[in-house]
Design an enzyme around this catalytic site. Structure first.
Site, PDB file in Angstrom:
ATOM      1  N   HIS A 152       1.813   4.493  -2.923  1.00  0.00           N
ATOM      2  CA  HIS A 152       1.933   5.945  -2.734  1.00  0.00           C
ATOM      3  C   HIS A 152       3.333   6.429  -3.118  1.00  0.00           C
ATOM      4  O   HIS A 152       3.491   7.438  -3.807  1.00  0.00           O
ATOM      5  CB  HIS A 152       1.682   6.304  -1.265  1.00  0.00           C
ATOM      6  CG  HIS A 152       0.276   6.088  -0.798  1.00  0.00           C
ATOM      7  ND1 HIS A 152      -0.826   6.559  -1.485  1.00  0.00           N
ATOM      8  CD2 HIS A 152      -0.213   5.458   0.306  1.00  0.00           C
ATOM      9  CE1 HIS A 152      -1.923   6.227  -0.821  1.00  0.00           C
ATOM     10  NE2 HIS A 152      -1.578   5.560   0.261  1.00  0.00           N
ATOM     11  N   HIS A 176       0.838  -1.200   0.000  1.00  0.00           N
ATOM     12  CA  HIS A 176       0.000   0.000   0.000  1.00  0.00           C
ATOM     13  C   HIS A 176       0.874   1.253   0.000  1.00  0.00           C
ATOM     14  O   HIS A 176       0.681   2.168  -0.807  1.00  0.00           O
ATOM     15  CB  HIS A 176      -0.918  -0.016   1.221  1.00  0.00           C
ATOM     16  CG  HIS A 176      -1.907   1.110   1.256  1.00  0.00           C
ATOM     17  ND1 HIS A 176      -3.207   0.970   0.838  1.00  0.00           N
ATOM     18  CD2 HIS A 176      -1.777   2.405   1.652  1.00  0.00           C
ATOM     19  CE1 HIS A 176      -3.837   2.122   0.970  1.00  0.00           C
ATOM     20  NE2 HIS A 176      -2.981   3.007   1.477  1.00  0.00           N
ATOM     21  N   GLU A 177       1.851   1.278   0.907  1.00  0.00           N
ATOM     22  CA  GLU A 177       2.733   2.442   0.988  1.00  0.00           C
ATOM     23  C   GLU A 177       3.628   2.550  -0.237  1.00  0.00           C
ATOM     24  O   GLU A 177       3.956   3.646  -0.689  1.00  0.00           O
ATOM     25  CB  GLU A 177       3.579   2.384   2.258  1.00  0.00           C
ATOM     26  CG  GLU A 177       2.782   2.372   3.546  1.00  0.00           C
ATOM     27  CD  GLU A 177       1.734   3.461   3.606  1.00  0.00           C
ATOM     28  OE1 GLU A 177       1.962   4.559   3.080  1.00  0.00           O
ATOM     29  OE2 GLU A 177       0.662   3.209   4.163  1.00  0.00           O
TER      30      GLU A 177
END
Length: 453
Positions: free
Chosen positions: A111, A107-108
């Site tokens: 980003h 998820h990170e």
């Protein structure tokens, strides 16, 4: 949470433009002493800099994308759990931790790569919160692994008072276009969905996708002797074939059919037809009114009476189709669970679980079979993606709402103080709920919850 106090700034503000304020009178010796103290303080700060970090979406120095496993509980309910958090097989716990770490990390990473690929400044990439276990300082980005594996964050220097970038730097995230910012914020959710599909694809081409072959009836789980079901003589493993006039058909919705039949009969005797080994029994039960709506309860947990079979794709096309079908089914499960949570909150809130229960569920699945671990990993990634895209403060979807409002206002940004206040309030609410879930799950899994009732 630690926050470095603001540094710098001039305490002497001229009252009239063009006039200078005279410095205070003091002796040269005193000035030298003060200068020496300032030099020593600066040296200490250089040797032991104060770390700025914030959890989840309240990121280091600025608002931006992050995630918390606390938000996973909105859909992953206690129905995932069986006997509890059994640590007799530590390998299964490590496998579950690895799944959660991978979920947060991807998820990170979404980003992060969405930002750096567009030339946007990033200062930190972290998995976990709190004290640092491992850190590596790259050319511009500090990479770290933190002690609390409840989420992670990507930090931007936009409003960091220690930032060396000028406020008008075009490569600060806040100075980028609506499209660029929306892409960075939504990239984490997209990364989780891509990983979930990839997991389904790997499973379809290796161990095979788990498919349920449904048989008539529903199977009973653990039953306490003090409950209506226990006093009536029902046992764990019994298969309920009929509830009153309801013949339990072999289909995915059979559990809900039985639950609704019992709920709709408070205070009224129901005759259950039960298969116990080779015996066919008729056991009467009278559901007791319970809850604010007075619906019937007899104190049982139910599972589908189904046999799990493995299905693998014969070729590339069939494998992709099988993986896509599994991905759609799991997404539908998550979205359906979230819909029930929103529309039927009072009856589903007890099924909300936090990171402790999710870890326990993962460990239990890992002990059972590898195929189940694949499904658990895909489900958790979809869960995190769906929950984070909700238009709520402190989640990715909350930031997208503000970006959308800015676009609708012709590029005029929402007041920064208002936005930060809303996000801070949402984060506080999420943290409060998360801590409550951790306490509840811990009590439930250790058995202390029943002792305190």
């Amino acid at each position: 949470m630690r926050q470095q106090p603001p540094t710098g700034g001039d305490l002497h503000t001229p009252l009239t433009p063009g006039l200078e304020v005279a410095p205070p009178l003091c002796s040269p010796a005193l000035q030298n002493q003060e200068q020496q103290q300032q030099d020593e303080q600066q040296q200490q700060q250089d040797e032991h800099p104060t770390e700025r970090w914030m959890a989840a979406s309240q990121l280091s120095g600025w608002k931006g994308p992050g995630t918390m496993l606390l938000s996973l509980g909105a859909v992953s309910g206690a129905g995932l759990l069986g006997s509890g958090f059994d640590v007799s097989g530590p390998g299964s716990v490590l496998q579950a931790l690895a799944v959660l770490g991978l979920t947060v990390g991807i998820h990170e990473a979404g980003h992060f790569f969405a930002a750096v690929s567009r030339g946007i400044h990033v200062t930190k990439f972290a998995i976990g919160f709190g004290p640092t276990i491992f850190t590596y300082q790259g050319k511009e980005v500090e990479y770290s692994l933190r002690a609390l594996p409840l989420g992670g964050f990507v930090a931007f220097p936009d409003d960091d008072p220690e930032s060396t970038y000028p406020p008008d730097d075009p490569n600060l995230l806040r100075n980028r276009s609506v499209g660029d910012r929306a892409a960075v914020i939504s990239a984490g959710v997209i990364a989780n969905m891509i990983l979930a599909f990839t997991i389904c694809l790997v499973q379809a081409s290796t161990t095979g996708i788990n498919e349920s072959v449904y048989r008539p009836g529903v199977r009973l789980g653990e039953i306490r002797e003090s409950t209506v079901a226990g006093q009536a003589g029902l046992r764990r493993g019994d298969v309920v074939l009929k509830v009153g006039d309801l013949l339990v058909a072999p289909r995915p919705g059979a559990v809900n059919d039985v639950v609704n039949a019992i709920k709709d009969s408070p205070g009224r005797e129901l005759m259950l037809e039960v298969q116990r080994g080779e015996e066919r029994l008729r056991i009467p039960v009278t559901p007791t009114p319970s809850g604010s709506d007075g619906s019937g309860r007899i104190g049982i947990t139910l599972a589908a009476n189904a046999k799990i079979v493995k299905k693998k794709g014969g070729d590339v096309v069939a494998t992709v189709a099988l993986a896509a079908d599994e991905f759609v089914k799991l997404t539908g499960t998550v979205v359906g669970g979230l819909y029930q949570f929103i529309t039927n909150f009072s009856n589903t809130v007890d099924n909300v679980s936090g990171p402790v229960a999710i870890l326990a569920a993962g460990a239990e699945v890992a002990r059972a079979n590898t195929g189940g671990l694949y499904q658990f990993a895909a489900l958790i990634n979809i869960n995190l993606a769906v929950v984070n895209i909700l238009p709520l403060p402190a989640l990715d979807g909350g930031y997208l709402v503000f970006i959308a409002l800015e676009a609708l206002r012709g590029g005029k940004k929402i007041n920064d103080t208002v936005e930060k206040s809303i996000m801070a309030g949402g984060f506080l609410l999420l943290m409060t709920a998360g801590v409550s879930l951790i306490v509840k799950d811990t009590l439930t899994l250790t058995g202390l919850g029943s002792l305190l009732q």
